[in-house]
Motif scaffolding. Sequence first.
Motif, PDB file in Angstrom:
ATOM      1  N   ARG A  87      54.189  45.638 149.721  1.00  0.00           N
ATOM      2  CA  ARG A  87      53.870  47.034 149.514  1.00  0.00           C
ATOM      3  C   ARG A  87      54.595  47.803 148.687  1.00  0.00           C
ATOM      4  NH1 ARG A  87      53.224  49.446 155.103  1.00  0.00           N
ATOM      5  NH2 ARG A  87      52.683  47.270 155.780  1.00  0.00           N
ATOM      6  N   ARG A  88      56.061  47.772 148.907  1.00  0.00           N
ATOM      7  CA  ARG A  88      56.922  48.584 148.004  1.00  0.00           C
ATOM      8  C   ARG A  88      56.469  48.148 146.424  1.00  0.00           C
ATOM      9  NH1 ARG A  88      62.478  48.557 151.183  1.00  0.00           N
ATOM     10  NH2 ARG A  88      61.982  49.900 152.824  1.00  0.00           N
ATOM     11  N   ARG A  89      56.470  47.074 146.293  1.00  0.00           N
ATOM     12  CA  ARG A  89      56.256  46.614 144.730  1.00  0.00           C
ATOM     13  C   ARG A  89      54.869  47.177 144.276  1.00  0.00           C
ATOM     14  NH1 ARG A  89      56.296  40.845 145.137  1.00  0.00           N
ATOM     15  NH2 ARG A  89      58.570  41.093 145.821  1.00  0.00           N
ATOM     16  N   VAL A  90      53.928  47.351 145.213  1.00  0.00           N
ATOM     17  CA  VAL A  90      52.508  47.559 144.709  1.00  0.00           C
ATOM     18  C   VAL A  90      52.535  49.042 144.397  1.00  0.00           C
ATOM     19  CG1 VAL A  90      50.226  48.283 145.659  1.00  0.00           C
ATOM     20  CG2 VAL A  90      51.109  45.990 145.792  1.00  0.00           C
ATOM     21  N   HIS A  91      53.444  49.912 145.240  1.00  0.00           N
ATOM     22  CA  HIS A  91      53.516  51.360 144.984  1.00  0.00           C
ATOM     23  C   HIS A  91      54.532  51.681 143.608  1.00  0.00           C
ATOM     24  CE1 HIS A  91      52.608  53.067 149.094  1.00  0.00           C
ATOM     25  NE2 HIS A  91      52.464  51.754 149.349  1.00  0.00           N
ATOM     26  N   VAL A  92      55.394  50.861 143.719  1.00  0.00           N
ATOM     27  CA  VAL A  92      56.403  51.103 142.372  1.00  0.00           C
ATOM     28  C   VAL A  92      55.454  50.682 141.079  1.00  0.00           C
ATOM     29  CG1 VAL A  92      58.302  50.212 140.890  1.00  0.00           C
ATOM     30  CG2 VAL A  92      58.425  50.326 143.514  1.00  0.00           C
ATOM     31  N   LEU A 109      52.141  51.111 140.959  1.00  0.00           N
ATOM     32  CA  LEU A 109      51.174  52.210 140.772  1.00  0.00           C
ATOM     33  C   LEU A 109      51.892  53.417 140.259  1.00  0.00           C
ATOM     34  CD1 LEU A 109      49.146  51.835 143.924  1.00  0.00           C
ATOM     35  CD2 LEU A 109      48.157  51.519 141.490  1.00  0.00           C
ATOM     36  N   ILE A 110      53.077  53.819 140.911  1.00  0.00           N
ATOM     37  CA  ILE A 110      53.780  55.033 140.084  1.00  0.00           C
ATOM     38  C   ILE A 110      53.998  54.740 138.614  1.00  0.00           C
ATOM     39  CG2 ILE A 110      55.914  56.395 140.421  1.00  0.00           C
ATOM     40  CD1 ILE A 110      55.688  55.623 143.503  1.00  0.00           C
TER      41      ILE A 110
END
Length: 156
Positions: free
Chosen positions: A7-12, A14-15
Motif C-alpha cells: 500500500r505504501r509503495r502504491v501511495h508513493v 501515485l504521489i
Amino acid sequence: MKSLKKRRRVHVVLIAVVALLVSVSLIGWAFKDGINFFRSPSEVIAKPPGATEVFRIGGLVEGGSLVRGQGEEIRFNVTDGGAAVPVTYKGVLPDLFEENQGMVGMGTYDGKVFRATEILAKHDEDYMPKEVVDALKEQGVYQEPEAQYNGHNSGS
C-alpha cells in the motif's frame, strides 16, 4: 505486513505520478507565452493569426516603404516577394536596419498592421535568418550572396 508495504509503495507511485503531472503542467503553462512561431508575410496574409497571438515575422524591408513618424514611431513593409505586411514599431531600430535588408520582428497582427515589440536586423552583410531564406526561396526571389574579398589572404 506485506500489504502495508504494498500500500505504501502504491501511495508513493501515485504521489510521484501526480507530482510529475503537476510539474509538466506548470512548465507548459510557463512556456505558453514564451514560444513564438515564425511566419513569412505570405503566410500571415493567407492565414491571419489571432489578434492576441505573439509571433515572429521575417523577410526583407521593402524598398521605399520606410517612414519615420513623430517621435520613435517607424512604419515600413516587410515582404517575402509574394506578399507585403505593413509594420509599425515604436523604439530605436538596430544600427544595421535598412531597406532591402533582412529583418525579423516579434509582435502581434491586428488584421491590417503588424505591431512589432522587437525588431532584429542582420548582423553582417551575409546574414539572413534561415526561416526568411527558406520563405524567399519558396517565393523564388532569393539570390545567394556573392563571395566578397574580406582583405585576408587565404593561403600563403
